[in-house]
Enzyme design. Structure first.
Site, short mmCIF file in Angstrom:
data_model
loop_
_atom_site.label_atom_id
_atom_site.label_comp_id
_atom_site.label_asym_id
_atom_site.label_seq_id
_atom_site.Cartn_x
_atom_site.Cartn_y
_atom_site.Cartn_z
N GLU A 61 49.30 40.14 45.27
CA GLU A 61 48.85 38.98 46.02
C GLU A 61 48.89 39.34 47.51
OE1 GLU A 61 50.05 34.84 44.26
OE2 GLU A 61 51.79 36.15 44.16
N GLU A 97 54.10 34.46 34.16
CA GLU A 97 53.06 34.95 35.07
C GLU A 97 53.54 36.25 35.69
OE1 GLU A 97 51.43 32.11 37.88
OE2 GLU A 97 51.21 33.68 39.40
#
Length: 567
Positions: free
Chosen positions: A452, A447
């Site tokens: 974020e 990932e």
């Protein structure tokens, strides 16, 4: 050709002339090395015009790419060679701008030839370089079609087996024990020799957490060993020996240590034999021994060529995929580029992701992912502390490009105005396509979190990597303090990614770089040499941001101006 424009084949007389040119190399060129060798390409027009047709010696077959730039085709010669000539027999759809490159390992490349005025026809190019892999990078087409080669021929002289080669790939292994349970299913010796850093061998959890423990590989024939690479799981050996054998029974030591440190160890050694063994005598913890990779390099043996890595991009690169979100107000995401993920989230998130009800263009060149307080009857979510209900109390949007667009390496960027309030978690990220292709579980698929943001930290954004040895709260990443609310303006979030590094930036500020070798020697395997797809989502709640509270302001919009990929 599956509905595409038909292109005529060369007249027979022209084909005969091409064949004559191909049969006889130019003066002083070595023998033909490429015919029948493993070959890969960026794309193929369809199942008929595959890359293998360019190295089969048949002037009636050809490779043809999709009708877009850039493209590439790459040959694995099987062992190192001094390359002195390359012949390109083009179909009408030839390359105007291209470069030829050579590499010892499919990773580090050196130029052989480049042009921006390719004439097509049959080009016989005198070159000079040494390596195992030869690649043709194609950047500008001469026609409206793709690129098409009747033959891609490489001439030269093999180095006589004196170049260091990976000998252990795909070879048969054996071990003292192997693990096969819920924590490590089918963790057999072959997993240490598959050049897949997300699979591993481990000693048995019932009989193998003892000393000694060992794993060996049969190289298929006698070999001279010059290097061994061990990529350890946290269950590593603090004391071990590397040994070689001619008969798999009598062993000779070529390396020994009592201070093994785990992670990645690259060891220069010297020895000869058909079999190589890691013999562990002291464990780092109460578990057994476990290796993600056990790689043996040298000369001789009976090596199986490992698949080449994808070619590295040149930064900033050319635009290969984008969505500018220039659609009428109220319309949903482009179905040719995005698919919605529908249902409850993960990580104890509290929203229900809808079928594009929460993803709409605003008519001003943006796509809006809206999180709002909205009950979804029948939806099951963790307990919402505001209402006390386990029925999903929020809706939002999550979109991905799987099945539409996947890629390996490049520059990825998006211009985003994030949402931000207690309990919100907007993100722009990538997940390994094998998560769906092969059902590879997370985090083994890899990932890459480009951006974020959690509402409880209004001035901060994060970039993070997740893999089998570093994931979740232990992921390898870095925050960036913006000095003002992340939601106050549009910002450009980007990553530049190739086979040796990733560099993350916000508005051109490069704040976090991951070096592959440093990562492997300090954190764990690099699992990012395969296709990934893009994800955008605007989550509510979850383990990291926590749930919405009394001060949470909804609805909240995550607004995207564009998403672009360059290679």
């Amino acid at each position: 050709m599956s509905g595409r424009l038909q292109r005529g084949r060369l007249p027979l007389i022209v084909a005969a002339m091409v064949a004559a040119a191909l049969i006889t190399p130019a003066h002083a060129a070595g023998p033909l090395l490429s015919q029948g060798r493993p070959v890969t390409a960026s794309t193929s027009e369809n199942a008929v015009f595959t890359a293998a047709a360019a190295v089969d010696g048949d002037l009636g077959t050809r490779w043809s790419s999709e009708f877009r730039d850039p493209q590439w085709i790459q040959i694995d010669l099987g062992s190192s060679a001094r390359v002195d000539q390359v012949t390109l027999a083009w179909e009408t759809a030839h390359g105007k701008a291209f470069s030829l490159k050579i590499s010892p390992d499919g990773n580090t490349w050196h130029d052989l030839h480049s042009t921006t005025t390719g004439p097509g026809g049959t080009q016989t190019l005198a070159v000079n370089g040494t390596g195992r892999y030869v690649r043709l990078d194609l950047t500008e087409r001469a026609t409206q079609w793709g690129y098409s080669l009747w033959e891609f021929q490489v001439f030269g002289t093999r180095d006589g087996g004196n170049a260091e080669t990976l000998l252990s790939y795909g070879r048969q292994g054996a071990a003292s024990t192997s693990q096969d349970d819920v924590n490590c299913g089918q963790c057999v010796p072959a997993k240490a020799f598959d050049r897949d850093p997300a699979t591993r061998w481990a000693t048995s959890s019932t009989t193998g957490w003892v000393d000694p423990g060992w794993i060996s590989v049969d190289l298929g024939a006698p070999a001279t060993i010059s290097k061994v690479v061990l990529q350890w799981d946290p269950a590593y050996a603090t004391a071990y020996e590397l040994e070689v054998s001619d008969d798999n029974a009598n062993w000779r030591e070529i390396y020994a240590t009592t201070t093994g440190r785990g992670f990645k160890e690259t060891l220069t050694v010297s020895g000869t034999g058909r079999y190589v063994r890691m013999f562990g005598t002291a464990r780092s913890n109460g578990y057994g021994y476990s290796l993600w990779e056990f790689q043996v390099y040298g000369t001789g043996g009976n090596p199986t060529p490992a698949p080449p890595l994808p070619p590295n991009p040149a930064f900033p690169g050319r635009l290969v995929w984008s969505d500018e979100f220039n659609a009428p107000a109220g319309t949903g995401p482009d179905a040719a580029k995005w698919q919605p993920e529908i249902g409850p989230g993960v990580n104890n998130e509290l929203q229900y992701y809808t079928n594009n009800n929460n993803a709409r263009h605003d008519g001003n060149g943006n796509l809006v992912l809206q999180a709002r307080r909205e009950v979804t009857p029948g939806g099951a979510c963790p307990v919402d502390p505001v209402s006390g209900s386990t029925t999903c109390q929020y809706t939002s949007a999550r979109l991905n490009t799987y099945g539409k667009f996947t890629f390996t390496y490049g520059r990825v960027e998006a211009r985003i105005k994030v949402s931000s309030t207690q309990g919100l978690w907007p993100a722009f990220w990538m997940l390994g396509a094998d998560f769906f292709d092969k059902r590879t579980p997370w985090p083994a698929c890899g990932e890459i979190d480009i951006m974020e943001h959690v509402g409880k930290e209004p001035n901060r954004v994060y970039s993070t990597l997740h893999a089998p040895q570093y994931f979740g709260a232990g992921g390898h990443g870095s925050p960036l303090e913006l000095g003002q609310p992340a939601s106050s303006a549009f910002r450009t979030f980007a990553v530049e990614w190739d086979s040796s590094h990733m560099t993350f930036s916000v508005d051109g500020n490069r704040f976090f770089t991951v070096d592959r070798n440093e990562l492997e020697t300090t954190r764990g395997p690099w699992v990012y040499d395969h296709p990934f797809f893009l994800i955008i989502n605007n989550a509510v709640g979850g383990d990291w941001p926590g749930p919405p509270g009394a001060g949470t302001q909804l609805p909240q919009d995550m607004v995207l101006d564009y998403v672009r990929v360059y290679q």
